[in-house]
Design a protein around this motif. Structure first.
Motif, mmCIF file in Angstrom:
data_model
loop_
_atom_site.group_PDB
_atom_site.id
_atom_site.type_symbol
_atom_site.label_atom_id
_atom_site.label_comp_id
_atom_site.label_asym_id
_atom_site.label_seq_id
_atom_site.Cartn_x
_atom_site.Cartn_y
_atom_site.Cartn_z
ATOM 1 N N ALA A 55 0.018 2.583 -3.149
ATOM 2 C CA ALA A 55 -1.624 3.619 -2.316
ATOM 3 C C ALA A 55 -1.285 4.305 -1.365
ATOM 4 O O ALA A 55 -2.047 4.662 0.241
ATOM 5 C CB ALA A 55 -3.138 3.194 -2.373
ATOM 6 N N SER B 40 -0.670 8.039 -1.251
ATOM 7 C CA SER B 40 -1.792 8.643 -0.949
ATOM 8 C C SER B 40 -3.126 8.930 0.146
ATOM 9 O O SER B 40 -3.783 9.802 0.397
ATOM 10 C CB SER B 40 -1.589 10.254 -1.759
ATOM 11 N N THR B 41 -3.781 7.325 0.515
ATOM 12 C CA THR B 41 -4.746 6.849 0.089
ATOM 13 C C THR B 41 -4.419 6.296 1.439
ATOM 14 O O THR B 41 -4.144 6.482 2.818
ATOM 15 C CB THR B 41 -6.081 6.452 -0.977
ATOM 16 N N VAL B 42 -4.368 4.612 0.658
ATOM 17 C CA VAL B 42 -4.723 4.018 1.849
ATOM 18 C C VAL B 42 -3.477 4.013 2.948
ATOM 19 O O VAL B 42 -3.784 3.679 4.289
ATOM 20 C CB VAL B 42 -4.843 2.591 1.106
ATOM 21 N N TYR C 248 -8.217 10.755 11.056
ATOM 22 C CA TYR C 248 -8.311 9.003 10.978
ATOM 23 C C TYR C 248 -9.160 8.015 11.821
ATOM 24 O O TYR C 248 -9.793 7.258 11.703
ATOM 25 C CB TYR C 248 -7.407 8.876 10.118
ATOM 26 N N SER D 226 0.412 -1.262 0.236
ATOM 27 C CA SER D 226 0.264 0.327 -0.039
ATOM 28 C C SER D 226 0.568 1.345 -0.403
ATOM 29 O O SER D 226 0.445 2.571 -0.092
ATOM 30 C CB SER D 226 -0.778 0.329 0.904
#
Length: 464
Positions: free
Chosen positions: A356, A358-360, A437, A352
């Motif tokens: 991903a 910048s996200t996950v 988050y 990840s």
């Protein structure tokens, strides 16, 4: 009876292993690489103050953990304590948070180890080295708890020797006993106050607290090892009592040396402050030596991280919060299924970070950064409730083999200071997302636990 024996861990760790694991869990990339960032953001005196506050918070938490771990020496201890003395939903959430913290860290550590190897072998792909280190760390954990403890003892020893050498050599340079580039006289401590005590304002001390807490994370590994430690009543208090002294010597000593020898504007900008100081002193092969030490620190953190995440899964299964097969151990006392799942988790975190980022991965890193502080809060609150429960059950304080002093002042101070370090990141725009988050993630963990419990109750009622 046969099934129970397949789920038991073995008490194979000695005092020296426990001492080095607790030390090795703390001395990682946070000190070798991130300390420069803290000096740059908070200023020299601000950085020393931030690390001093961090050391006090950790020590207070450890005093709380000591009473719990000696009274109930169990593997995966703090989630078991949270389950019993706060609530099962909190116990489940604490275990998931702690598992996630170390699993996410595994991904970044294997990448970092691969990148360091490329400084020596520039034409080799990073993934080959990352894969090699994954195999090494997995093998260290899979062979036996004794083999893991021995490996971690030597990894930690290299880091400790490097830091002691850094403080001694840096100290000699501060007082002009050995020459350092850029100074024609003894630098002494002028850099600490040359631009005022807090060149970026006092706010820098607060905004770096999360970085400092992350650097100190790993001390609580003493609690995770409690179920596999020989004579926990004697060895756990011994490791805890020396924690503050070690943190002060290694962390604050290193920060004072860095801040005195490197102008705060240059700290943490391009390279590790350790490398910068050794190069300025003219130490031969300074970069290579420190890269080797940092590589050792990374592998040590990965070794401890895989151990901690494996034992958390084992403990969740042992407490019947997840399927029981995760608690199965092989004939060497290693929970091999939990180990495999944690290793796969680390590999997925690594993927990840590439696919991903910048996200996950950003969400995972944000949550894991705050997770340790929430675990510390749970330890402090568990100790407050444990003592009340202990006295209510007819026991006396004198019966406790290890007592948290100044109860309830110490646990409440630990809880409030940990909570403040979470809340204060609201003032730092770069770290604020961690809080945003974390809150929904906590809600999801509680929802999963109580949702499963509700469905199980409904099924039981329907069957009856």
């Amino acid at each position: 009876m046969q099934e129970k024996s397949k789920n038991n861990l073995k008490r194979k760790m000695e005092a020296r292993h426990l001492l080095m694991i607790s030390l090795g869990g703390v001395i990682g990339t946070g000190l070798f690489l991130s300390s420069g960032y803290t000096i740059h953001e908070a200023g020299p005196v601000g950085a020393i103050l931030a690390y001093a506050i961090g050391a006090i918070v950790v020590y207070l938490v450890m005093l709380c953990l000591g009473e719990l771990a000696v009274a109930m020496p169990q593997t995966g201890s703090f989630h078991v304590y949270a389950d019993k003395f706060i609530g099962p939903g909190t116990g489940f959430t604490v275990a998931i948070l702690y598992w996630l913290t170390w699993t996410v860290a595994l991904g970044s550590e294997f990448t970092a180890a691969g990148l360091i190897m490329r400084t020596w072998f520039p034409h080799s792909p990073t993934w080959i080295w990352s894969l090699l280190f994954m195999i090494v760390i997995f093998t260290s954990n899979a062979l036996s708890v004794r083999f893991f403890a021995e490996t971690e003892f030597w990894f930690s020893s290299i880091k400790v020797i490097a830091i002691i050498a850094f403080i001694i050599i840096g100290g000699l340079a501060i007082f002009g006993i050995i020459p350092i580039k850029g100074y024609s006289h003894a630098p002494l401590f002028k850099n600490l106050y040359a631009n005022g005590l807090f060149p970026n304002g006092f706010k820098g001390v607060f905004t770096t607290m999360l970085t400092v807490n992350f650097a100190f994370s790993g001390t609580e590994l003493i609690g995770v090892t409690a179920g596999e430690t020989k004579d926990p009543e004697k060895n756990i208090p011994k490791a805890i009592k020396t924690t503050l002294l070690r943190l002060v010597i290694f962390f604050i000593g290193s920060i004072i040396v860095m801040a005195a020898l490197i102008p705060w504007q240059k700290a943490g900008v391009n390279q590790s402050p350790f490398v910068l100081v050794f190069k300025s002193i003219g130490l031969p092969f300074a970069g290579d030596l420190m890269n080797f030490v940092v590589l050792t620190a990374i592998l040590s953190a990965a070794n401890s991280g895989l151990y901690a995440s494996t034992r958390m899964l084992w403990s969740l299964a042992h407490e019947k919060m997840i399927p029981a097969y995760y608690a199965k151990t092989n004939n060497r006392g290693v929970p091999i299924i939990a180990l495999l799942v944690s290793m796969v988790g680390g590999v997925l975190a690594l993927i990840s970070s590439v696919v991903a980022a910048s996200t996950v991965y950003l969400v995972l890193v944000s949550i894991s950064g705050l997770a340790v502080v929430i675990v510390w809060m749970a330890i402090a609150l568990s100790e407050i409730n444990f003592r009340k429960h202990w006295l209510k059950s007819g026991h006396t304080v004198a019966e406790l083999k290890f007592k948290t002093p100044w109860y309830p002042l110490i646990p409440w101070t630990a809880f409030i200071m940990s909570l403040l370090s979470c809340v204060l990141i609201v003032f730092d725009p770069t770290q604020r997302s961690a809080l945003f988050y974390m809150i929904p993630f906590l809600a999801v963990c509680y929802a999963i636990y109580y949702g499963k419990k509700f469905l199980k109750t409904r099924k039981k009622d329907a069957d009856s």
